[in-house]
Design a protein around this motif. Structure first.
Motif, PDB file in Angstrom:
ATOM      1  N   VAL A 174       0.829  -1.203   0.000  1.00 42.70           N
ATOM      2  CA  VAL A 174       0.000   0.000   0.000  1.00 42.70           C
ATOM      3  C   VAL A 174       0.862   1.251   0.000  1.00 42.70           C
ATOM      4  CG1 VAL A 174      -1.952  -1.148   1.151  1.00 42.70           C
ATOM      5  CG2 VAL A 174      -0.224   0.021   2.534  1.00 42.70           C
ATOM      6  N   TYR A 175       0.220   2.356  -0.385  1.00 45.47           N
ATOM      7  CA  TYR A 175       0.881   3.656  -0.453  1.00 45.47           C
ATOM      8  C   TYR A 175      -0.117   4.722  -0.037  1.00 45.47           C
ATOM      9  CZ  TYR A 175       2.568   7.961  -2.594  1.00 45.47           C
ATOM     10  OH  TYR A 175       2.959   9.255  -2.813  1.00 45.47           O
ATOM     11  N   LYS A 176       0.324   5.707   0.740  1.00 44.08           N
ATOM     12  CA  LYS A 176      -0.534   6.840   1.116  1.00 44.08           C
ATOM     13  C   LYS A 176      -0.220   8.008   0.206  1.00 44.08           C
ATOM     14  CE  LYS A 176      -1.714   5.830   5.789  1.00 44.08           C
ATOM     15  NZ  LYS A 176      -2.179   6.363   7.032  1.00 44.08           N
ATOM     16  N   ASP A 177      -1.281   8.578  -0.393  1.00 45.65           N
ATOM     17  CA  ASP A 177      -1.074   9.719  -1.281  1.00 45.65           C
ATOM     18  C   ASP A 177      -0.980  11.020  -0.488  1.00 45.65           C
ATOM     19  OD1 ASP A 177      -3.698  10.631  -0.730  1.00 45.65           O
ATOM     20  OD2 ASP A 177      -4.488  10.040  -2.680  1.00 45.65           O
ATOM     21  N   GLU A 178      -0.882  12.128  -1.205  1.00 39.13           N
ATOM     22  CA  GLU A 178      -0.712  13.441  -0.574  1.00 39.13           C
ATOM     23  C   GLU A 178      -1.908  13.854   0.279  1.00 39.13           C
ATOM     24  OE1 GLU A 178      -2.599  13.823  -4.554  1.00 39.13           O
ATOM     25  OE2 GLU A 178      -0.787  12.828  -3.862  1.00 39.13           O
ATOM     26  N   ASN A 179      -3.075  13.197   0.083  1.00 39.27           N
ATOM     27  CA  ASN A 179      -4.266  13.498   0.882  1.00 39.27           C
ATOM     28  C   ASN A 179      -4.460  12.518   2.029  1.00 39.27           C
ATOM     29  OD1 ASN A 179      -5.063  15.702  -0.773  1.00 39.27           O
ATOM     30  ND2 ASN A 179      -5.797  14.232  -2.283  1.00 39.27           N
ATOM     31  N   GLY A 180      -3.506  11.606   2.219  1.00 40.18           N
ATOM     32  CA  GLY A 180      -3.594  10.627   3.290  1.00 40.18           C
ATOM     33  C   GLY A 180      -4.438   9.406   2.942  1.00 40.18           C
ATOM     34  N   ILE A 181      -4.866   9.279   1.690  1.00 39.36           N
ATOM     35  CA  ILE A 181      -5.663   8.130   1.259  1.00 39.36           C
ATOM     36  C   ILE A 181      -4.709   6.979   0.957  1.00 39.36           C
ATOM     37  CG2 ILE A 181      -7.229   7.230  -0.514  1.00 39.36           C
ATOM     38  CD1 ILE A 181      -8.267  10.121  -0.833  1.00 39.36           C
ATOM     39  N   THR A 182      -5.048   5.797   1.469  1.00 39.92           N
ATOM     40  CA  THR A 182      -4.224   4.609   1.269  1.00 39.92           C
ATOM     41  C   THR A 182      -4.715   3.854   0.044  1.00 39.92           C
ATOM     42  OG1 THR A 182      -3.907   4.455   3.663  1.00 39.92           O
ATOM     43  CG2 THR A 182      -3.335   2.514   2.360  1.00 39.92           C
ATOM     44  N   TRP A 183      -3.802   3.585  -0.897  1.00 42.44           N
ATOM     45  CA  TRP A 183      -4.097   2.891  -2.148  1.00 42.44           C
ATOM     46  C   TRP A 183      -3.362   1.563  -2.165  1.00 42.44           C
ATOM     47  CZ3 TRP A 183      -7.556   5.171  -5.437  1.00 42.44           C
ATOM     48  CH2 TRP A 183      -7.823   6.512  -5.221  1.00 42.44           C
ATOM     49  N   SER A 184      -3.965   0.552  -2.781  1.00 39.92           N
ATOM     50  CA  SER A 184      -3.369  -0.782  -2.837  1.00 39.92           C
ATOM     51  C   SER A 184      -2.699  -1.056  -4.171  1.00 39.92           C
ATOM     52  CB  SER A 184      -4.442  -1.842  -2.619  1.00 39.92           C
ATOM     53  OG  SER A 184      -3.895  -3.136  -2.775  1.00 39.92           O
ATOM     54  N   ASN A 185      -1.633  -1.815  -4.109  1.00 34.12           N
ATOM     55  CA  ASN A 185      -0.979  -2.321  -5.310  1.00 34.12           C
ATOM     56  C   ASN A 185      -1.485  -3.725  -5.632  1.00 34.12           C
ATOM     57  OD1 ASN A 185       0.949  -1.764  -7.356  1.00 34.12           O
ATOM     58  ND2 ASN A 185       2.372  -3.183  -6.392  1.00 34.12           N
ATOM     59  N   ASP A 186      -2.252  -4.316  -4.707  1.00 35.19           N
ATOM     60  CA  ASP A 186      -2.704  -5.696  -4.816  1.00 35.19           C
ATOM     61  C   ASP A 186      -4.233  -5.729  -4.810  1.00 35.19           C
ATOM     62  OD1 ASP A 186      -0.032  -6.892  -4.746  1.00 35.19           O
ATOM     63  OD2 ASP A 186       0.021  -6.082  -2.712  1.00 35.19           O
ATOM     64  N   ASN A 187      -4.794  -5.372  -5.938  1.00 37.60           N
ATOM     65  CA  ASN A 187      -6.225  -5.127  -6.030  1.00 37.60           C
ATOM     66  C   ASN A 187      -7.109  -6.368  -5.909  1.00 37.60           C
ATOM     67  OD1 ASN A 187      -6.469  -2.100  -6.635  1.00 37.60           O
ATOM     68  ND2 ASN A 187      -4.792  -2.785  -7.924  1.00 37.60           N
ATOM     69  N   ARG A 188      -6.668  -7.511  -6.416  1.00 33.63           N
ATOM     70  CA  ARG A 188      -7.489  -8.731  -6.285  1.00 33.63           C
ATOM     71  C   ARG A 188      -7.590  -9.168  -4.825  1.00 33.63           C
ATOM     72  NH1 ARG A 188      -4.740 -11.798 -11.233  1.00 33.63           N
ATOM     73  NH2 ARG A 188      -3.188 -10.296 -10.595  1.00 33.63           N
ATOM     74  N   ARG A 189      -6.456  -9.183  -4.132  1.00 33.91           N
ATOM     75  CA  ARG A 189      -6.506  -9.555  -2.712  1.00 33.91           C
ATOM     76  C   ARG A 189      -7.328  -8.542  -1.924  1.00 33.91           C
ATOM     77  NH1 ARG A 189      -0.523 -10.097  -1.323  1.00 33.91           N
ATOM     78  NH2 ARG A 189      -0.169  -9.463  -3.448  1.00 33.91           N
ATOM     79  N   LEU A 190      -7.174  -7.257  -2.228  1.00 34.42           N
ATOM     80  CA  LEU A 190      -7.960  -6.236  -1.545  1.00 34.42           C
ATOM     81  C   LEU A 190      -9.449  -6.452  -1.805  1.00 34.42           C
ATOM     82  CD1 LEU A 190      -8.199  -3.654   0.142  1.00 34.42           C
ATOM     83  CD2 LEU A 190      -7.899  -2.353  -2.000  1.00 34.42           C
ATOM     84  N   TRP A 191      -9.826  -6.771  -3.037  1.00 34.64           N
ATOM     85  CA  TRP A 191     -11.234  -7.024  -3.389  1.00 34.64           C
ATOM     86  C   TRP A 191     -11.798  -8.140  -2.510  1.00 34.64           C
ATOM     87  CZ3 TRP A 191     -14.515 -10.807  -5.006  1.00 34.64           C
ATOM     88  CH2 TRP A 191     -15.691 -10.424  -5.647  1.00 34.64           C
ATOM     89  N   VAL A 192     -11.042  -9.244  -2.384  1.00 34.38           N
ATOM     90  CA  VAL A 192     -11.489 -10.373  -1.560  1.00 34.38           C
ATOM     91  C   VAL A 192     -11.642  -9.942  -0.106  1.00 34.38           C
ATOM     92  CG1 VAL A 192     -10.786 -12.624  -0.615  1.00 34.38           C
ATOM     93  CG2 VAL A 192     -10.593 -12.179  -3.069  1.00 34.38           C
ATOM     94  N   PHE A 193     -10.632  -9.274   0.453  1.00 35.22           N
ATOM     95  CA  PHE A 193     -10.691  -8.851   1.852  1.00 35.22           C
ATOM     96  C   PHE A 193     -11.873  -7.932   2.112  1.00 35.22           C
ATOM     97  CE2 PHE A 193      -5.768  -9.185   1.903  1.00 35.22           C
ATOM     98  CZ  PHE A 193      -5.822 -10.551   2.157  1.00 35.22           C
ATOM     99  N   ARG A 194     -12.075  -6.956   1.232  1.00 33.74           N
ATOM    100  CA  ARG A 194     -13.174  -6.009   1.440  1.00 33.74           C
ATOM    101  C   ARG A 194     -14.530  -6.683   1.301  1.00 33.74           C
ATOM    102  NH1 ARG A 194     -12.420  -0.403  -1.409  1.00 33.74           N
ATOM    103  NH2 ARG A 194     -14.377  -0.118  -0.325  1.00 33.74           N
ATOM    104  N   LYS A 195     -14.709  -7.499   0.263  1.00 37.85           N
ATOM    105  CA  LYS A 195     -15.988  -8.188   0.066  1.00 37.85           C
ATOM    106  C   LYS A 195     -16.291  -9.151   1.213  1.00 37.85           C
ATOM    107  CE  LYS A 195     -17.758  -6.928  -3.975  1.00 37.85           C
ATOM    108  NZ  LYS A 195     -19.093  -6.408  -4.186  1.00 37.85           N
ATOM    109  N   ALA A 196     -15.261  -9.790   1.761  1.00 45.83           N
ATOM    110  CA  ALA A 196     -15.452 -10.749   2.856  1.00 45.83           C
ATOM    111  C   ALA A 196     -15.617 -10.063   4.213  1.00 45.83           C
ATOM    112  CB  ALA A 196     -14.277 -11.732   2.904  1.00 45.83           C
TER     113      ALA A 196
END
Length: 130
Positions: free
Chosen positions: A69-91
């Protein structure tokens, strides 16, 4: 690139892509072997199947590598691993290991014209191919 090992709430991490592949490149799903025990099988698995198995408690977030993950200039955290993130969020998972980068990731946050919509907590990317 340096990383700090942290735990993140997937519900607070944003996707860096507006679509994801429907299958992982490696397998994370489970099957029951001849002894009646769960085991990892060795073919690419659907993000939907993996999500269902996580919801049923057959697999755990710790069965996966840490997401980058990476935090942008606004403090929002973005993922580099979108499929795993999709599973975690949906579950509904609320804590996973992550590697927080001090520099933008390979999949940098989307351009400003797309970022606003993708930064919403209810945003999910399209799963390509169903």
């Amino acid at each position: 690139m340096s990383f700090e090992e942290v735990n993140v709430n997937p519900q607070e991490v944003r996707f860096s892509q507006d679509s994801i592949s429907r299958k992982f490149t490696q397998d994370y799903s489970c099957s029951i072997n001849e002894n009646g025990r769960f085991s990892i099988i060795s073919k690419p698995s659907s993000v939907r199947v993996v999500c269902q198995q996580m919801e049923m408690g057959l697999i755990k977030p710790s069965d996966f590598p840490a997401i980058e993950v990476y935090k942008d200039e606004n403090g929002i955290t973005w993922s580099n691993d979108n499929r795993r993130l999709w599973v975690f969020r949906k579950a509904g998972v609320t804590s996973v290991p992550a590697k927080l980068s001090s520099t933008p990731l390979f999949r940098a946050p989307p351009p400003p014209e797309k970022r606003e919509g993708m930064a919403r907590a209810d945003y999910f990317p399209l799963v390509r191919g169903g």
